[in-house]
Scaffold this active site. Structure first.
Site, PDB file in Angstrom:
ATOM      1  N   LYS A 180      37.395  47.936  46.924  1.00 15.91           N
ATOM      2  CA  LYS A 180      38.385  46.859  46.974  1.00 15.91           C
ATOM      3  C   LYS A 180      39.780  47.465  47.094  1.00 15.91           C
ATOM      4  O   LYS A 180      40.083  48.471  46.434  1.00 15.91           O
ATOM      5  CB  LYS A 180      38.251  46.002  45.695  1.00 15.91           C
ATOM      6  N   SER A 222      38.637  36.684  44.092  1.00 21.95           N
ATOM      7  CA  SER A 222      39.440  37.451  45.013  1.00 21.95           C
ATOM      8  C   SER A 222      38.687  38.586  45.707  1.00 21.95           C
ATOM      9  O   SER A 222      39.151  39.086  46.725  1.00 21.95           O
ATOM     10  CB  SER A 222      40.639  38.048  44.275  1.00 21.95           C
ATOM     11  N   SER A 268      36.725  36.789  39.646  1.00 21.77           N
ATOM     12  CA  SER A 268      36.755  37.382  40.992  1.00 21.77           C
ATOM     13  C   SER A 268      35.609  38.307  41.363  1.00 21.77           C
ATOM     14  O   SER A 268      35.510  38.716  42.512  1.00 21.77           O
ATOM     15  CB  SER A 268      38.059  38.142  41.183  1.00 21.77           C
TER      16      SER A 268
HETATM   17  N1  GLN Z   1      40.636  32.804  40.908  1.00 21.79           N
HETATM   18  C1  GLN Z   1      41.307  33.285  39.746  1.00 21.79           C
HETATM   19  C2  GLN Z   1      42.785  33.420  40.021  1.00 21.79           C
HETATM   20  O1  GLN Z   1      43.183  33.145  41.089  1.00 21.79           O
HETATM   21  C3  GLN Z   1      40.725  34.578  39.285  1.00 21.79           C
HETATM   22  C4  GLN Z   1      41.093  35.714  40.134  1.00 21.79           C
HETATM   23  C5  GLN Z   1      40.553  37.005  39.627  1.00 21.79           C
HETATM   24  O2  GLN Z   1      39.613  37.051  38.849  1.00 21.79           O
HETATM   25  N2  GLN Z   1      41.198  38.072  40.029  1.00 21.79           N
HETATM   26  O3  GLN Z   1      43.523  33.790  39.176  1.00 21.79           O
END
Ligand code: GLN
Length: 506
Positions: free
Chosen positions: A78, A171, A195
């Protein structure tokens, strides 16, 4: 071997050790699959030379009988992880041109163990999002075809704006899409509010968010430091266990890292769950939950019962406060973490007539809309007049959420079973409306776990009526990832491995 990218990580490991396959062959097969899948936009950087050099070293060690745990296994990283000399931007424009002089702890442990680096994976900007649509590098498409669409339509959409194709979740959308499309054997991901687990659920893959502190955060671009945690996405429970074994571990450079030996996670895969007590939290039966999510959950309960587990009803009374509290705590920490991007130290600089204007121009040009929204919310809830009303309150709620889990575990349960997401994957462009809450609701089943610092795994539990993957989530006691692997394996065996889509995108 016909197409080595179809192997799982554990199978590829075996093939390399018996020399029916070389690490260079395996790397080349993946590099060519990646090239043909550029339309999915899963990778933002490909590293063919690095991959082949690492694979050659692996072949040499395999030849000498010195195989390390992940010897010769190609993986994707990532874009959130600092990789020495390689593009690391958390898919933000503000880190334009940033090539770290250091390697993150998690990735350096993967290379120490012999893994081969294929490239950097797309993600939501600074890991803020649930659909991989906030990336500066554009959206990632899921390899799953939308209902009632054929390959020809999808190929045309892929070369256009991708609207109507499915999101891979976010994400860690690049990680999930690459794993599901066989563009790597496994990938690193990160989870602040879901995410790892939500993209895994959307793509029919397995993802584990370990306990806070299990993996070092050193060298990971920070979003919300008290919630962020590294973890893998892979195509099976065993493959995830193997990956986590290398990613986890104490690191003196991360003050929140947990100083305890890393257990043999792979040994937990296949262990009986007979006699375990699994909690079913009644507050997760949210209003308007689609029948197919309800059915998925019931199926999961039946599988665990059939494997000898005892199912118990539990209560986690503060569940419904978790999402609003998360969307105060996470932006607050983000606004503070992102203050470092000022155009002075690294990345983008947009000139101005004085330093203040340079700051403003840089941040205006460098941050996307979602990141700006979080910085604004975060700054607001931390500001003098509102700190007590919002931030302090959200932190108190966080304590109550944590206490809910502690009480549930004190009653003797071993783990908790819930759905991973409130729906199957949606279309690109479908939820990017004016109302961000629609997107935030994706995290309804996952954020509580980050707020409490607990481990959680998402594992495929079958397909929706439209033929799309649905995931179950298992939540564990702190530092008891082993139990999660044992339970997840039972579900994987019962549900059967999800048959991932055949390549239509080439
Ligand atoms: N969807 C959540 C956010 O936008 C979690 C994102 C994540 O876990 N990095 O904050």
């Amino acid at each position: 071997m016909s197409d080595p990218t179809r192997l799982g990580l554990a199978e590829a490991r075996a093939a390399l050790r018996t020399k029916s396959l070389s690490a260079v062959e395996l790397a080349k097969a993946h590099l060519s699959a990646i090239e043909k899948a550029r339309g999915l936009n899963a990778y933002v950087v490909e590293c063919p030379e690095k991959a082949l050099a690492m694979a050659r070293e692996s072949d040499a060690r395999l030849g000498r009988g010195e195989a390390r745990p992940l010897e010769g296994l190609p993986i994707g990283v990532k874009d959130l992880y600092a990789t020495e000399g390689v593009h690391t931007q958390a898919c933000s424009h503000i880190l334009d041109g940033f090539r770290p002089k250091y390697e993150s702890t998690v990735t350096s442990q993967l290379w120490r163990d012999g893994a081969v680096m294929l490239g950097k994976l797309n993600m939501d900007e600074f890991a803020m999002g649930s659909s991989n649509e906030t990336s500066f590098y554009g959206p990632v498409a899921s390899p799953w075809l939308p209902p009632n669409r054929d390959a020809e339509w999808a190929r045309a959409a892929l070369s256009g704006d991708k609207k109507g194709l499915l999101v891979p979740g976010g994400s860690s959308g690049g990680s999930a899409s690459a794993v599901a499309a066989h563009l790597c054997l496994a990938a690193t991901a990160s989870d602040t509010g879901g995410s790892i687990r939500q993209p895994a659920a959307f793509t029919g893959t397995v993802g584990i968010k370990p306990t806070y502190g299990r993996c070092s955060r050193w060298g990971m671009v920070a979003f919300a430091s008290s919630l962020d945690q590294a973890g893998p996405i892979a195509r099976s429970v065993r493959d995830c266990a193997i990956m986590l074994g290398s990613m986890a571990g104490y690191d003196p450079r991360d003050a929140t890292s947990h100083d305890a030996p890393v257990p043999d996670y792979e040994a937990a895969v296949g262990k009986s769950i007979r006699g375990m007590k699994i909690g079913i939290p009644r507050e997760y039966r949210i209003d308007g939950m689609p029948a197919e999510i309800e059915n998925l959950w019931e199926r999961g309960i039946a599988w665990l019962r059939a494997a000898g587990a005892e199912i118990v009803d539990i209560s986690l009374p503060h569940t419904k406060t978790a999402l609003p509290a998360y969307y105060i705590v996470a932006p607050a920490e983000a606004s503070s973490n992102l203050a470092r991007y000022d155009g002075v130290r690294y990345g983008l600089r947009a000139p101005g007539k004085d330093i203040r204007e340079m700051y403003e121009n840089t941040r205006r040009a460098g941050f996307g809309a979602e990141v700006r929204r979080r910085v604004l919310i975060g700054t607001y809830v931390l500001s003098a007049g509102y700190y007590d009303a919002y931030y302090v309150r959200a932190q108190k709620i966080r304590t109550l959420i944590k206490r809910d889990f502690e009480q549930a575990y004190a009653s003797g349960i071993d783990a908790i079973l819930t759905p991973a997401t409130p729906s199957a994957a949606f279309g690109i462009g479908e939820k990017t409306s004016a109302d961000p809450i629609e997107m935030y609701l994706n995290d309804i089943f996952t954020v509580t776990v980050n707020m409490a610092g607990l481990p959680g795994v998402a594992v495929p539990g079958g397909l929706s009526g439209d033929g799309l993957p649905l995931g179950l989530q298992i939540i564990g006691r702190p530092f008891d990832e082993e139990t999660l692997f044992s339970i997840a394996e039972v579900i994987e065996q019962a549900a059967g491995r999800t048959a991932l889509p055949q390549p239509w995108w080439t």
